[in-house]
Design an enzyme around this catalytic site. Sequence first.
Site, PDB file in Angstrom:
ATOM      1  N   GLU A  72       0.826  -1.211   0.000  1.00  0.00           N
ATOM      2  CA  GLU A  72       0.000   0.000   0.000  1.00  0.00           C
ATOM      3  C   GLU A  72       0.858   1.259   0.000  1.00  0.00           C
ATOM      4  O   GLU A  72       1.941   1.292   0.609  1.00  0.00           O
ATOM      5  CB  GLU A  72      -0.947   0.061   1.213  1.00  0.00           C
ATOM      6  CG  GLU A  72      -2.339  -0.499   0.947  1.00  0.00           C
ATOM      7  CD  GLU A  72      -2.417  -1.984   1.189  1.00  0.00           C
ATOM      8  OE1 GLU A  72      -3.429  -2.600   0.818  1.00  0.00           O
ATOM      9  OE2 GLU A  72      -1.457  -2.540   1.735  1.00  0.00           O
ATOM     10  N   THR A  73       0.337   2.266  -0.688  1.00  0.00           N
ATOM     11  CA  THR A  73       0.852   3.625  -0.605  1.00  0.00           C
ATOM     12  C   THR A  73      -0.261   4.497  -0.039  1.00  0.00           C
ATOM     13  O   THR A  73      -1.401   4.446  -0.520  1.00  0.00           O
ATOM     14  CB  THR A  73       1.290   4.158  -1.981  1.00  0.00           C
ATOM     15  OG1 THR A  73       2.377   3.360  -2.461  1.00  0.00           O
ATOM     16  CG2 THR A  73       1.742   5.608  -1.898  1.00  0.00           C
TER      17      THR A  73
END
Length: 281
Positions: free
Chosen positions: A46-47
């Site tokens: 995830e970002t």
Amino acid sequence: MKLPIFIADAFTAKAFRGNPAAVCLLENKLDEDMHQNIAREMNLSETAFIRKLHPTDSFTQSSCFGLRWFTPASEVPLCGHATLASAAVLFHKIKNVNSTLTFVTLSGELKARKAEDGIILDLPLYPAHPQDFHEVKDLIKTAIGDTRVQDIRYSPDTRKLLVRLSDTYDRSFLENLKVSTQDLLQAETTGKVRGLILTLKGEPGGQTQAFDFYSRYFAPWVGVAEDPVTGSAHTVLSSYWSQELGKKDMRAFQCSRRGGELEISLRPDGRVDIRGVLRLL
């Protein structure tokens, strides 16, 4: 365009363990497709994108921000480890003056507060209901073959399938279990399942540290083959194991190759506090 991006290993105090997340601070509105492009470039599970809610807000002074999470393939409605990383960046890198931060997300308002050792996330708690084996047998067979199963639950809120392995197995069995994540995409195409949780009852302490339960998490449907340490999966696991063990406070270990620890406390208001430490890179 220059954007400040930080990397943090969440749910661990050791370098190159836990779950790495990228955190991007947005001073201004970002073109919608840029979120996904940046997440694909970061190529982490995830970002996180933190945005100001008002033009006069400050990353050092304000206590409430917008927060979104993207895998390399899609936006997701909840991500625990990237929320932990986001709070750590604001607290420790940006030196935000508040002791508690509120994030406005697709899963409602989430809070993160400083603790003496780490950060505590206030997250939703999602129940998992009994699931008919025959409806998901192809998926389970594909994932774990002839491994014995003790319980199967489904969380409609998160579209996560929880599969509890037999109590006859131990932590090393779960750690060494081979799961062909690419085959999962062919086994489940209905859209009902977006994440597969494999979990196992913990073992009493001996030479190793005692944990109440173990888990691994797979989400190839959103572009994450195996997630190293998953806060969102523990919003389901916490509900399940609290009922099974009759406990409100638990310690969990996610048995991925990187591994990570979580401290869990069910709240009277029907939510869950998940405490984690992390290492900023």
